[in-house]
Design a protein around this motif. Structure first.
Motif, PDB file in Angstrom:
ATOM      1  N   THR A  59     -11.523   6.511  -4.598  1.00 56.89           N
ATOM      2  CA  THR A  59     -12.969   6.677  -4.389  1.00 56.89           C
ATOM      3  C   THR A  59     -13.626   5.312  -4.300  1.00 56.89           C
ATOM      4  O   THR A  59     -14.264   4.835  -5.235  1.00 56.89           O
ATOM      5  CB  THR A  59     -13.571   7.493  -5.540  1.00 56.89           C
ATOM      6  OG1 THR A  59     -13.126   6.963  -6.781  1.00 56.89           O
ATOM      7  CG2 THR A  59     -13.141   8.941  -5.443  1.00 56.89           C
ATOM      8  N   SER A  87      -7.881  15.185   2.973  1.00 57.81           N
ATOM      9  CA  SER A  87      -7.338  14.813   4.272  1.00 57.81           C
ATOM     10  C   SER A  87      -5.836  14.568   4.133  1.00 57.81           C
ATOM     11  O   SER A  87      -5.272  14.654   3.037  1.00 57.81           O
ATOM     12  CB  SER A  87      -8.018  13.539   4.780  1.00 57.81           C
ATOM     13  OG  SER A  87      -7.658  12.436   3.961  1.00 57.81           O
ATOM     14  N   LEU A  99     -12.031  15.813  -0.953  1.00 55.45           N
ATOM     15  CA  LEU A  99     -12.008  15.712   0.502  1.00 55.45           C
ATOM     16  C   LEU A  99     -10.540  15.522   0.889  1.00 55.45           C
ATOM     17  O   LEU A  99     -10.035  14.412   0.975  1.00 55.45           O
ATOM     18  CB  LEU A  99     -12.860  14.536   0.976  1.00 55.45           C
ATOM     19  CG  LEU A  99     -13.035  14.389   2.490  1.00 55.45           C
ATOM     20  CD1 LEU A  99     -13.668  15.635   3.100  1.00 55.45           C
ATOM     21  CD2 LEU A  99     -13.883  13.165   2.802  1.00 55.45           C
ATOM     22  N   ASP A 152     -11.334   7.857   4.298  1.00 53.86           N
ATOM     23  CA  ASP A 152     -12.265   8.942   4.609  1.00 53.86           C
ATOM     24  C   ASP A 152     -13.678   8.652   4.126  1.00 53.86           C
ATOM     25  O   ASP A 152     -14.492   9.573   3.982  1.00 53.86           O
ATOM     26  CB  ASP A 152     -11.768  10.248   3.967  1.00 53.86           C
ATOM     27  CG  ASP A 152     -10.437  10.698   4.540  1.00 53.86           C
ATOM     28  OD1 ASP A 152     -10.291  10.658   5.770  1.00 53.86           O
ATOM     29  OD2 ASP A 152      -9.545  11.068   3.756  1.00 53.86           O
ATOM     30  N   CYS A 207      -6.262   9.468  -6.386  1.00 53.76           N
ATOM     31  CA  CYS A 207      -6.810  10.766  -5.985  1.00 53.76           C
ATOM     32  C   CYS A 207      -6.074  11.891  -6.692  1.00 53.76           C
ATOM     33  O   CYS A 207      -6.672  12.860  -7.178  1.00 53.76           O
ATOM     34  CB  CYS A 207      -6.688  10.952  -4.469  1.00 53.76           C
ATOM     35  SG  CYS A 207      -7.727   9.852  -3.495  1.00 53.76           S
ATOM     36  N   TYR A 212      -5.124  11.899   1.610  1.00 57.97           N
ATOM     37  CA  TYR A 212      -5.469  12.148   0.206  1.00 57.97           C
ATOM     38  C   TYR A 212      -4.229  12.265  -0.696  1.00 57.97           C
ATOM     39  O   TYR A 212      -4.182  11.661  -1.770  1.00 57.97           O
ATOM     40  CB  TYR A 212      -6.326  13.407   0.112  1.00 57.97           C
ATOM     41  CG  TYR A 212      -6.906  13.680  -1.251  1.00 57.97           C
ATOM     42  CD1 TYR A 212      -8.123  13.135  -1.639  1.00 57.97           C
ATOM     43  CD2 TYR A 212      -6.242  14.501  -2.150  1.00 57.97           C
ATOM     44  CE1 TYR A 212      -8.663  13.381  -2.891  1.00 57.97           C
ATOM     45  CE2 TYR A 212      -6.765  14.753  -3.407  1.00 57.97           C
ATOM     46  CZ  TYR A 212      -7.977  14.198  -3.789  1.00 57.97           C
ATOM     47  OH  TYR A 212      -8.494  14.452  -5.029  1.00 57.97           O
ATOM     48  N   TYR A 228     -11.957  11.159  -2.891  1.00 58.24           N
ATOM     49  CA  TYR A 228     -11.559  11.021  -1.489  1.00 58.24           C
ATOM     50  C   TYR A 228     -10.782   9.727  -1.301  1.00 58.24           C
ATOM     51  O   TYR A 228     -10.842   8.803  -2.125  1.00 58.24           O
ATOM     52  CB  TYR A 228     -12.788  11.016  -0.574  1.00 58.24           C
ATOM     53  CG  TYR A 228     -13.736   9.868  -0.806  1.00 58.24           C
ATOM     54  CD1 TYR A 228     -13.697   8.728  -0.008  1.00 58.24           C
ATOM     55  CD2 TYR A 228     -14.669   9.925  -1.837  1.00 58.24           C
ATOM     56  CE1 TYR A 228     -14.558   7.665  -0.235  1.00 58.24           C
ATOM     57  CE2 TYR A 228     -15.530   8.871  -2.070  1.00 58.24           C
ATOM     58  CZ  TYR A 228     -15.477   7.736  -1.261  1.00 58.24           C
ATOM     59  OH  TYR A 228     -16.326   6.696  -1.491  1.00 58.24           O
ATOM     60  N   ALA A 286     -16.856  11.160   3.678  1.00 60.69           N
ATOM     61  CA  ALA A 286     -17.372  11.409   2.333  1.00 60.69           C
ATOM     62  C   ALA A 286     -18.882  11.224   2.297  1.00 60.69           C
ATOM     63  O   ALA A 286     -19.601  11.962   1.606  1.00 60.69           O
ATOM     64  CB  ALA A 286     -16.692  10.481   1.333  1.00 60.69           C
TER      65      ALA A 286
END
Length: 780
Positions: free
Chosen positions: A7, A95, A93, A45, A104, A98, A41, A49
């Motif tokens: 993040t 993806s 989020l 991304d 994460c 991730y 996230y 986000a």
């Protein structure tokens, strides 16, 4: 290189290059005490986000998004942990990038474990999927639970935020500290720390977690109360390191501690008794650390004392048995389970024979993408040619983590192109060139236990490999005529093609010193032993097996008995080669080879379609050694019971079997005699035919192999049957009389008579090849 937290700050489209914080308050703790949602996230991304965060805040939701950098998931700051504990839920989020970010996954695990303790592991997790498919989402429970597609328009983003707000309104309390175990003891010390370059394996970790907690989460799909899982796989594939990563990532689920017992083999191998003794020593260390007075006596007494203490502590714990050997009894296996129901048991093992002990999670080699990431973890390819060579190296070693770790170390000294050339050079094995490195050891199934240690202390782990490797001094020598070693050689020679038991039986029945009726039992025992050592991999074809490319390479390069390997190679190729078409098959003449004048079949058709009536013309394509060998084999064949009929109630069935079996010895000798035959110079038509390893006989190997293929099933069936009847002969009854009293005597004589026609036809083919047909004219 340390991994960055997910993040992170993102770059605003309005001011390119300018970092913009998404936080309503900084991660230091300023701002509101409680958060509605924690957004997790990947850094890649960040623009996406921003869209989601803006929509959530437009709904009046308090959103936490971290803008700090954290080096590794083990160093997650107190502020991030506090923010998670003060948030009602986590919005991921999710993806494709991730799952690759450990920070994460740490955040996702925190929310997942919180929900699990509350009765529903999905309760605190919301998933937004920006990808067209959902296969990358783990665990599978999240794929369909509150799994929202990416909002492609501002209106869709507003609808998603409204739905998230409605759901969050149902959660009265934040997640709290229930998912954070804080300090989790790890015994015996020192604690394992994993690897900074661990890649992939996310799905397998969730599979392990599901297996260990099915009793508490029946919604997962099936119930169970074993509280046990086993990580299975070949040496060096990374079982131990994956178990460590699971223990580190999911440690909040085990506040009672992680108990790690290393049962890998010591130098010189091990016995079941020594394994149990070593286990007891380590359990005693754990008991003493927990303040338990270690009682004298057997292991169950010690485990019982420890179970009482674990019950009093009343906290779930993880009981890891690393390096579970093959060959333990059911009672010995049972003692390896956690001593209390609060202890979830995770074992790592090479053996595929402990299926009933715990739910298996099979660990395959790394897929191409993860393998490439591991290979390039120390040095990225610098040219396009280097990149192609790196991709090819991943394929060359079959995604084997230990080998990729060793190659990654070597890549720091040379480019991938030259490294690949060294890998395939016939000289010193490049995989043994790394300081402190070792090759994946060849299996030692005869010992009843798996071979050299495979754990995180091996060279693969020290060099950053995803999976640890064998710690032995190198591959063991294969025996000259040991059945297990011969079967392993055959699998290595056929790799990557699979082999079925039927093919293995056919080959072994044609090589010294195995008898045809022994082949089936030999194959069964050898395959079972190799399964116990993790050397075999099931193929998609039912009942077939194969070996990993790296093990096949080790066998081919480091087999001390290359002559034995060559004998098996020839026998295998003869068994796999389709029989040559004979004249008249399907009403057609045989297909031409390459020259109009060459003899291509023992029935005497030329490629031009002309019939060769003279037997001596039919044999001109063979050299003198091949013709002499064909004549000798024909002599043996036409004088045996298989071609000469055995009159009803006359002769001995035992002697008939012995006579037919002697043909195996003769056929084997014939194949060796003609192996180097090249026709003594150009054939009569001036052509040298290319066979196995160069110019070689055209016809006799197929005839001899066909003879063995005819005899093998007959001898394999009737030899043990007659032997069983002979073992029941009463005292005072002669062997012939006892044989005639056998209720299957007529059945065997009928089967023997049915052999006459195909064996006589083979004798005719040998006569045409040698130029002299010894059969009685009535047989024509």
């Amino acid at each position: 290189m340390a991994e960055q937290r997910c993040t992170l700050r993102y770059r605003s489209n309005r001011s390119e290059g300018e970092p913009v914080s998404l936080c309503a308050a900084s991660a230091s703790g300023a701002g509101p005490e409680l958060w509605d949602v924690f957004v997790s996230y990947s850094r890649t991304d960040a623009p996406r986000a921003g869209v989601v965060v803006s929509a959530l805040r437009a709904q009046g939701l308090r959103v936490f998004v971290d803008d700090s950098d954290v080096d590794d998931f083990a160093s997650i700051s107190t502020a991030i942990t506090r923010a998670l504990s003060r948030s009602k839920a986590l919005l991921a989020l999710y993806s494709v990038d991730y799952p690759a970010r450990r920070a994460c996954q740490w955040e996702l695990t925190f929310a997942y474990l919180t929900g699990q303790r509350e009765g529903d592991p999905r309760r605190r997790v919301l998933v937004v999927n920006p990808e067209p498919t959902n296969e990358h989402i783990h665990p599978v429970e999240l794929r369909d639970a509150r799994h929202w597609p990416w909002p492609g328009t501002p209106e869709a983003a507003d609808r998603l935020a409204a739905r998230a707000g409605a759901y969050l309104a149902q959660l009265a309390e934040p997640m709290g500290e229930t998912a954070d175990a804080g300090f989790v003891p790890w015994l015996p010390a020192p604690a394992r720390t994993g690897s900074a370059r661990f890649v992939g394996r996310l799905a397998e970790q969730w599979q392990v977690h599901s297996a260990l907690h099915r009793h508490r989460a029946p919604l997962i799909g099936q119930s169970g109360a074993d509280r046990a899982a086993q990580l299975r796989g070949m040496p060096g594939v990374g079982k131990s390191l994956l178990a460590q990563e699971y223990a580190l990532r999911f440690r909040p689920a085990f506040p009672g501690g992680v108990f790690w017992f290393d049962l890998h083999a010591e130098p010189g191998g091990r016995s079941a008794e020594r394994t149990t003794e070593r286990y007891r020593e380590q359990v005693s260390t754990v008991a003493a650390a927990l303040g338990v007075e270690v009682p004298d006596g057997p292991l169950p007494r010690l485990l019982s004392a420890l179970a009482v203490v674990l019950g009093e502590r009343n906290e779930p714990c993880l009981w890891v048995v690393d390096g579970l050997p093959d060959g333990l009894s059911a009672e010995q296996l049972h003692l390896l389970r956690g001593p209390h129901l609060l202890a979830a048991t995770l074992v790592t093992t090479r053996s595929l024979r402990h299926t009933s002990f715990a739910e298996p999670v099979d660990l395959a080699p790394l897929p191409a993408g993860d393998g490439y990431r591991l290979l390039a973890s120390r040095r990225a390819p610098r040219t396009e040619a280097d990149r192609h060579a790196a991709v090819a190296l991943v394929h060359d070693v079959g995604g084997h983590p230990q080998a990729l770790g060793l190659l990654a170390e070597l890549a720091t000294r040379a480019g991938f192109t030259s490294l690949r050339s060294r890998l395939h050079s016939p000289g010193t094995d490049v995989l043994a060139a790394v300081s402190g490195g070792s090759l994946p050891a060849l299996p030692r199934p005869e010992s009843g236990a798996s071979g050299a240690a495979e754990d995180a202390h091996g060279p693969g782990a020290d060099s950053g490999a995803e999976g640890a490797g064998s710690a032995g001094a190198g591959p063991r020598p294969l025996g000259s005529e040991r059945p297990v070693d011969d079967v392993l050689r055959l699998f290595a020679l056929a790799s990557p093609a699979p082999l079925s038991p039927a093919v293995l039986e056919q080959v072994l029945s044609t090589v010294h010193p195995y008898a045809p009726w022994e082949a089936a039992g030999i194959v069964d025992r050898a395959v079972d032993a190799l399964l116990g050592d993790g050397a075999l991999q099931p193929d998609a074809h039912d009942g077939s097996w194969t070996v990993h490319a790296l093990l096949a390479r080790a066998v081919r390069r480091h087999d001390g008995d290359t002559a034995r390997q060559e004998d098996l190679r020839r026998a295998l190729l003869h068994a796999l080669a389709p029989p040559p078409r004979t004249a008249g098959e399907n009403g057609q003449r045989p297909a031409p080879r390459s020259d109009a004048s060459s003899v291509t079949d023992t029935d005497g058709w030329t490629a031009a379609g002309r019939r060769v009536s003279d037997r001596r013309k039919a044999s001109r394509g063979a050299g003198p050694v091949e013709r002499a060998a064909a004549f000798d084999l024909q002599v043996e064949l036409v004088t045996r019971v298989g071609v000469q009929p055995l009159a009803d109630r006359e002769g001995s069935l035992r002697e008939a079997l012995a006579s037919l079996h002697s043909l195996f010895v003769t056929a084997r000798e014939v194949l060796h005699r003609i192996n180097g035959e090249v026709g003594g110079g150009p054939h009569g038509d001036g052509i040298r035919y290319e066979g196995l390893g160069g110019p070689a006989p055209l016809l006799l190997p197929a005839i001899a192999t066909g003879l063995l293929a005819r005899l093998r099933p007959f001898l394999s069936h009737w030899h043990p049957a007659l032997e069983e009847h002979e073992a029941a002969r009463p005292e005072g009854v002669s062997r012939p009389a006892h044989e005639r009293a056998w209720d299957r005597e007529r059945e065997m004589r009928t089967a023997l008579a049915e052999l006459r026609e195909p064996l006589a036809a083979l004798a005719g083919r040998l006569g045409r090849l040698s130029g002299v047909d010894l059969r009685d004219p009535v047989d024509d």
